[in-house]
Motif scaffolding. Structure first.
Motif, PDB file in Angstrom:
ATOM      1  N   VAL A 156      50.115  36.913  41.222  1.00 33.87           N
ATOM      2  CA  VAL A 156      51.481  36.917  40.683  1.00 33.87           C
ATOM      3  C   VAL A 156      52.027  38.340  40.609  1.00 33.87           C
ATOM      4  N   SER A 157      51.190  39.281  40.200  1.00 39.17           N
ATOM      5  CA  SER A 157      51.657  40.663  40.018  1.00 39.17           C
ATOM      6  C   SER A 157      51.826  41.393  41.349  1.00 39.17           C
ATOM      7  N   GLN A 158      51.045  40.995  42.373  1.00 43.25           N
ATOM      8  CA  GLN A 158      51.163  41.651  43.675  1.00 43.25           C
ATOM      9  C   GLN A 158      50.980  40.622  44.804  1.00 43.25           C
ATOM     10  N   PRO A 159      51.972  39.748  44.982  1.00 40.17           N
ATOM     11  CA  PRO A 159      51.836  38.671  45.979  1.00 40.17           C
ATOM     12  C   PRO A 159      51.739  39.173  47.417  1.00 40.17           C
ATOM     13  N   ASP A 160      52.133  40.410  47.676  1.00 41.88           N
ATOM     14  CA  ASP A 160      52.074  40.940  49.041  1.00 41.88           C
ATOM     15  C   ASP A 160      50.811  41.758  49.292  1.00 41.88           C
ATOM     16  N   ALA A 161      49.859  41.679  48.357  1.00 44.35           N
ATOM     17  CA  ALA A 161      48.566  42.335  48.563  1.00 44.35           C
ATOM     18  C   ALA A 161      47.671  41.421  49.387  1.00 44.35           C
ATOM     19  N   ARG A 162      46.762  42.011  50.173  1.00 38.12           N
ATOM     20  CA  ARG A 162      45.796  41.237  50.944  1.00 38.12           C
ATOM     21  C   ARG A 162      44.827  40.526  49.998  1.00 38.12           C
ATOM     22  N   LEU A 163      44.278  39.414  50.468  1.00 37.09           N
ATOM     23  CA  LEU A 163      43.371  38.639  49.616  1.00 37.09           C
ATOM     24  C   LEU A 163      42.189  39.484  49.148  1.00 37.09           C
ATOM     25  N   SER A 164      41.682  40.333  50.041  1.00 36.49           N
ATOM     26  CA  SER A 164      40.531  41.156  49.677  1.00 36.49           C
ATOM     27  C   SER A 164      40.871  42.180  48.605  1.00 36.49           C
ATOM     28  N   ALA A 165      42.173  42.484  48.443  1.00 31.51           N
ATOM     29  CA  ALA A 165      42.584  43.497  47.467  1.00 31.51           C
ATOM     30  C   ALA A 165      42.936  42.895  46.109  1.00 31.51           C
ATOM     31  N   LEU A 166      43.027  41.574  46.034  1.00 29.75           N
ATOM     32  CA  LEU A 166      43.368  40.946  44.758  1.00 29.75           C
ATOM     33  C   LEU A 166      42.227  41.150  43.766  1.00 29.75           C
ATOM     34  N   ALA A 167      42.594  41.451  42.542  1.00 30.32           N
ATOM     35  CA  ALA A 167      41.586  41.711  41.506  1.00 30.32           C
ATOM     36  C   ALA A 167      40.973  40.396  41.042  1.00 30.32           C
ATOM     37  N   MET A 168      39.671  40.281  41.219  1.00 26.16           N
ATOM     38  CA  MET A 168      38.967  39.078  40.793  1.00 26.16           C
ATOM     39  C   MET A 168      38.082  39.362  39.582  1.00 26.16           C
ATOM     40  N   HIS A 183      37.148  34.221  37.077  1.00 20.72           N
ATOM     41  CA  HIS A 183      37.604  34.866  38.313  1.00 20.72           C
ATOM     42  C   HIS A 183      38.842  34.173  38.882  1.00 20.72           C
ATOM     43  N   PHE A 184      38.892  32.854  38.743  1.00 17.56           N
ATOM     44  CA  PHE A 184      40.072  32.117  39.206  1.00 17.56           C
ATOM     45  C   PHE A 184      41.313  32.565  38.430  1.00 17.56           C
ATOM     46  N   GLY A 185      41.180  32.663  37.106  1.00 16.71           N
ATOM     47  CA  GLY A 185      42.304  33.126  36.292  1.00 16.71           C
ATOM     48  C   GLY A 185      42.720  34.538  36.649  1.00 16.71           C
TER      49      GLY A 185
END
Length: 688
Positions: free
Chosen positions: A632-644, A623-625
């Motif tokens: 990196v691919s979407q630095p302006d996305a909210r943390l909750s929206a980052l793909a984990m 999940h960290f990776g």
């Protein structure tokens, strides 16, 4: 008078300035140490030109650069001055300028880069990488030799003023052209501004009681609570292949013990206080154990079992010695060297110094030569006295005031989902999983950091805090990190216990974008670095958090970038490599140690087996990776929206969700079938 300056075709234009190459050559030739000189405008891979001087003579590059700077304006000072044994000549006997090598092709011109060792060096290295548009910059590289010039120096000075919040003149970059020199100047300036300049370390008499350093005192107290606990042993295992001279190796080890008082120190109580007791001399035997009787296919595993036993064998702080060495003989030209020392006299940086000195001394003793190493001007006990005398009163109050405010309101425990409840009594049993980040992802992370003016460590720390936020749901996150705490030149080559734990607090409220989080992490770390000298136990004592035997106070999770100087991996005539030994202990709930390698970022994810299953940590590593790639691919996305989650995990979750719904429907149908029928009838009437 007619003065010959050169040919018209030797005139070049660089950064808007017209420059006569012959004029620079004339200045160089006026120096007594230069016999021949040639200057070229050399383009890099981006097509940007810089001045490169080639000289034949006895004068050194640094000496010539200072000489030229005193004679010519900054824009005419060569970025690199290369020493040549002789110049290539053409058929007419003139210098063949086309045959002059590029700077990167000159033997000795490219030194092995020294990685940043302090927080300030990390920040400055990130700035240089951004401005110079290049990676792999070492802290000893000269700014003007690797493509820097006056205009870029202006950009560096501007960034330094913005990040360190102190006045920085462009002249400072010229006077301190390496990251190492620049970091020392800035650290000194910041301390002066805050009134936190420590006095120099000076030798103290050895005929009176010598106090422990604050870091040593913490480990001494822990040892009093639980004597001879091997948790704070520092083991090192090296495989040595080739014809080994055991006598020279033993002699090298004992020369290190002689040179460094810390390696022959034990601890006693005097008038109710712990003191250092330094033996006048001490001999560390190199215990040789022959494994020839063990079947060859089993020798490596047998050696690992011995290494684990050796690492877990306790020390007695009152009697010592607190260093031991064992040599396992696998075959006539295959050995495993086990070095173990107690943390109270060493740390990771010290272990690196130990191995470097061992290599230099072993080589000298094999050749029958004396030690090539200079004597130390001051010793660890001198540092401990200086620290005690300085870090008290108003100085300590100023530092503690920052930490009181900085850590106000932090939760007592990072509430991660555990596989088992915390045990009443911890055994500190642990294990380890590997973490790897590909070179492609590593470069992308560095580029993202550059955009925000952040180091690689700051970017990784932001990713790690985002992971903990997603797992815990907490908005106030505290992660510990280890600092080398060698803020004075005298301590850089000293073996001893300097390392300090720093609590990195961050506010993740408002569901920020990753770019915003990275900015918060950068600012928070820079603030914390300015107050890093306060020993962590002092902070705990000052804040008085809720204490429990089930967890560490304030910090339960660690994230460390291992950028300590890497030991020279060679001994005379021997091939040296690490001998991997399984991790069996963990002082924290989790501790992640990462290090940059030429082709990847590699890490060790150490965890408490009392709290977590292996499968849980393996999933967390994945999940960290995933989070890093998404950031990196979407630095302006909210943390909750980052793909984990991975696509497979998402698919599995959907299947489990569907299965739960079907199961609930079956239960409901069994319990109240008439309700299902009535519901269906109503729906039918409604639709008609």
């Amino acid at each position: 008078n007619v003065e010959f300056l050169g040919r018209v075709d030797d005139q070049v234009k660089i950064r808007g300035f017209r420059i006569e190459l012959g004029e620079i050559e004339s200045v160089l030739l006026r120096h007594d140490g230069v016999k021949q000189a040639a200057v070229l405008a050399v383009a890099n891979e981006r097509g940007e030109k810089s001045l490169v001087a080639y000289v034949v003579g006895a004068a050194g590059s640094d000496e010539l650069r200072s000489y030229v700077r005193g004679q010519l304006p900054d824009y005419m000072v060569p970025s690199a001055i290369l020493q040549m044994p002789k110049f290539p000549l053409n058929a007419n006997g003139k210098i063949d300028r086309q045959a002059l090598p590029r700077p990167e092709d000159v033997k000795g011109a490219q030194k092995e880069p020294v990685a940043p060792r302090t927080p300030s060096e990390e920040v400055i290295a990130a700035m240089w990488a951004e401005v110079l548009k290049r990676d792999g910059i070492g802290v000893e590289d000269n700014f003007f030799e690797i493509g820097g010039h006056s205009l870029l120096a202006t950009q560096i000075a501007s960034r330094l003023r913005e990040h360190f919040h102190i006045p920085v003149a462009v002249r400072t970059v010229f006077e301190a052209p390496t990251i190492s020199e620049l970091a020392k100047r800035l650290d000194s300036a910041r301390r002066e501004e805050q009134g936190l300049v420590p006095p120099p370390i000076t030798p103290v008499p050895r005929d009176k009681a010598l106090p422990l350093s604050f870091a040593q005192e913490r480990l001494w107290v822990l040892d009093q609570m639980e004597p001879n606990n091997p948790l704070y042993n520092i083991p090192r295992a090296l495989r040595l292949k080739g014809p080994l001279q055991a006598t020279s190796l033993e002699k090298a080890l004992n020369e290190i013990v002689r040179r460094h008082e810390s390696q022959r120190t034990t601890f006693a109580v005097q008038d109710g206080h712990p003191v250092q007791v330094i033996a006048a001399s001490s001999t560390i035997p190199l215990v040789v154990q022959d494994l020839a009787a063990v079947p060859e296919p089993e020798r490596d595993d047998h050696a690992r079992r011995i290494a684990i036993e050796e690492a877990m064998r306790p020390f007695d702080l009152t009697t010592g010695p607190l260093v031991r060495a064992r040599l396992l003989l696998l075959s006539s030209e295959d050995h495993v060297l086990l070095l173990t020392m107690h943390h109270i006299i060493s740390d990771a940086w010290s272990a690196g110094i130990f191995l470097q000195e061992m290599g230099a001394l072993y080589e000298a003793f094999c050749a029958g030569s004396p030690s090539p190493l200079p004597e130390l001007a001051v010793q660890y006990a001198d540092y401990a006295v200086q620290e005690r005398e300085w870090l008290q009163g108003e100085v300590l109050d100023k530092q503690l005031a920052f930490w009181r405010e900085w850590l106000k309101g932090v939760p007592p425990v990072l509430d991660l989902p555990l596989d088992r409840p915390r045990p009443e009594t911890r055994t500190f049993q642990g294990a380890c999983e590997m973490l790897r980040v590909s070179l492609e992802d590593l470069r992308a992370l560095k580029e993202l950091g550059r955009q925000v003016g952040a180091t690689l460590f700051m970017t990784l720390m932001a990713g790690f805090q985002a992971l903990l936020y997603r797992y815990s749901g907490q908005e106030q996150i505290v992660v510990g990190t280890d600092l080398a705490n060698r803020t004075m030149p005298e301590t850089e080559r000293m073996i001893g216990f300097f390392i300090n734990l720093m609590a990195v607090r961050n506010d993740l409220s408002g569901n920020p974008t990753f770019r915003e989080l990275l900015g918060r992490v950068r600012e928070g770390l820079l603030e914390s670095y300015a107050h890093q000298e306060v020993p962590f136990p002092k902070i705990v004592q000052e804040i008085q958090p809720e204490r429990s035997a089930t967890h560490n106070p304030i910090v339960q999770v660690l994230f460390v970038m291992q950028n300590i100087p890497r030991a020279k991996r060679e001994l005379a005539g021997l091939q040296v490599e690490a001998f991997e030994v399984p991790v069996t202990t963990s002082k924290f709930d989790m501790a992640v140690f990462v290090a940059e390698r030429p082709d990847e970022l590699m890490g060790y994810w150490v965890y408490s087996t009392e709290l977590f299953d292996q499968s849980t940590i393996q999933r967390m590593v994945r999940h960290f990776g995933n989070l890093l790639q998404s950031a990196v691919s979407q630095p302006d996305a909210r943390l909750s929206a980052l793909a984990m989650l991975s696509p497979e995990e998402i698919e599995q979750q959907e299947a489990e969700k569907k299965q739960r719904k079907q199961s609930q429907f079956k239960k409901l149908k069994t319990a109240a079938p008439e309700a299902i029928g009535l519901s269906g009838g109503n729906e039918g009437k409604s639709s008609s």
